[in-house]
Each structure stands twice: as structure tokens, then as C-alpha cells.
Design an enzyme around this catalytic site. Sequence first.
Site, PDB file in Angstrom:
ATOM      1  N   VAL A  82       0.858  -1.189   0.000  1.00 11.46           N
ATOM      2  CA  VAL A  82       0.000   0.000   0.000  1.00 11.46           C
ATOM      3  C   VAL A  82       0.892   1.236   0.000  1.00 11.46           C
ATOM      4  O   VAL A  82       1.804   1.359   0.825  1.00 11.46           O
ATOM      5  CB  VAL A  82      -0.943   0.009   1.217  1.00 11.46           C
ATOM      6  CG1 VAL A  82      -1.733   1.311   1.276  1.00 11.46           C
ATOM      7  CG2 VAL A  82      -1.880  -1.189   1.164  1.00 11.46           C
ATOM      8  N   LYS A  83       0.628   2.136  -0.958  1.00 10.43           N
ATOM      9  CA  LYS A  83       1.449   3.337  -1.075  1.00 10.43           C
ATOM     10  C   LYS A  83       0.710   4.506  -0.431  1.00 10.43           C
ATOM     11  O   LYS A  83      -0.464   4.751  -0.747  1.00 10.43           O
ATOM     12  CB  LYS A  83       1.660   3.614  -2.570  1.00 10.43           C
ATOM     13  CG  LYS A  83       2.958   4.272  -2.921  1.00 10.43           C
ATOM     14  CD  LYS A  83       3.080   4.270  -4.452  1.00 10.43           C
ATOM     15  CE  LYS A  83       4.297   4.957  -4.936  1.00 10.43           C
ATOM     16  NZ  LYS A  83       4.282   5.075  -6.404  1.00 10.43           N
ATOM     17  N   VAL A  84       1.402   5.192   0.484  1.00 14.72           N
ATOM     18  CA  VAL A  84       0.795   6.340   1.167  1.00 14.72           C
ATOM     19  C   VAL A  84       1.716   7.549   1.032  1.00 14.72           C
ATOM     20  O   VAL A  84       2.936   7.399   0.950  1.00 14.72           O
ATOM     21  CB  VAL A  84       0.537   6.056   2.674  1.00 14.72           C
ATOM     22  CG1 VAL A  84      -0.402   4.866   2.855  1.00 14.72           C
ATOM     23  CG2 VAL A  84       1.831   5.830   3.436  1.00 14.72           C
TER      24      VAL A  84
END
Length: 218
Positions: A82-84
Site C-alpha cells: 500500500v502506497k501512502v
Amino acid sequence: MKFFVDTAEIRDIREMADTGLLDGVTTNPSLIAKSGQNFLKLIAEICEIVPGPVSAEVASTDFETMLAEGKKLAKIADNVAVKVPLTPAGLKVCKHLSDNGTMVNVTLCFSPGQAILAAKAGAAFISPFVGRLDDISTDGMQLIADIVNIYNNYPNFHTEVLVASVRHPMHIIEAAKMGAHIMTCPPSVIKQLYSHPLTDKGLAAFVEDWKKTGQSIL
Ligand code: E4P
């Protein structure tokens, strides 16, 4: 050094996977928009092609919605990262997801201080954008050197340095010299690494000379 490809184009991903050199994939909202594909279906398809980490970025910016989006993205496949964004809320989401066993890629990193925060939040990957720093007359590769040095001082940091916004082969070579773990770039930049005029010239001479022997290996 691990090679990730920075694209949301399935054809490009398959082609790079066929080389046997591909370790993962990164996407971002701009690449998804360019592909014109359904985001969730596309990530699922990429995860089937590439067994390594596949970065899928949240779309919101507030903590609650980003966390919900991150949880949904993580359910797509075990290899989703997951890219944040590197914001206070993004790092809070990073900590929550990382504590629950989800890989998190913290993106839009432009300073060593930001990279320290991401490591403390348990990020699996930190993505410093070298090309975008170069674009504003700032030394992108110096940022990589700084982050690698800092992380090496702390064995309890397990965050891998994922060099992003890579624009040309020298970015890759310099990052490798510095010991960065991973780089991500468009397929065209990886293809440039193969080329050398002396390789072409040498091969042409060997092919011609082999013909003179009149032999066949098979
Ligand atoms: C990485 O995760 C980013 O998607 C990417 O490297 C950004 O590259 P750009 O600056 O060329 O858009």
C-alpha cells in the site's frame, strides 16, 4: 539491487517480467489515469503476473479514508504494497498497516528527515524522488546517499530505499554504487542499460567470423 518497473501498462509489465529481471512494480494515480483501466482490477492482474511487491496508492488524504482504502487494497493480494503519501496522516496509516503485517511504500519523499519518519513508522519501502529534485536544480542522488547512510546507522530500521523518479541509467548506476536496495523506473530506462556500441560492434564481428568456420553448434 532489485528492479521495479514504474508503469500501469500490462503489456510493458509482461515484457519486463519475461526478461527475468523484474522484482516488483510501482504505480501511482497519474499512471493509473494514463492507463484508462479500472484500478482494483488492474492491480489484481499485475499481482498475478509479478510475484514481487506491487505498489498501489491510496487516493484520499485524511487518515480514516486512507486507512480504509489501504485495507481494501491490501486484500487484493498478498504482494500488494500500500502506497501512502509522506504526510502526518499518511505515516499514521503506515504505522497501522505495517503493525498488521501489510507492506507499506511511503511515497513523495524529498528529504532525509522525511525518510527517518517513514522508517520509524515501519515502512517496508521509502520512495525518494530523484528526478523531481533534479528538475528543481537540487541534487536528487545526494538525497539517496544521505538516506542510505542514515539507515545504515540503525540496524533496527528495516525500510528499504526504493529510488523513484528515475529518469536515466546514471541514476540507477549511482544508486547501486550507494547501496540503495531498489530502483523503480519506466521500462525504457531499463532497456537503455543493455546498450553499448562496443557490444554491438563486437557481436557483429563474432557473427561474421563464425560464418567463416563453416561450422554449426547444433
Ligand atoms: C514512484 O513510485 C513514482 O511513481 C515515480 O517514480 C514518479 O516518477 P516521475 O517523477 O517520473 O513521475
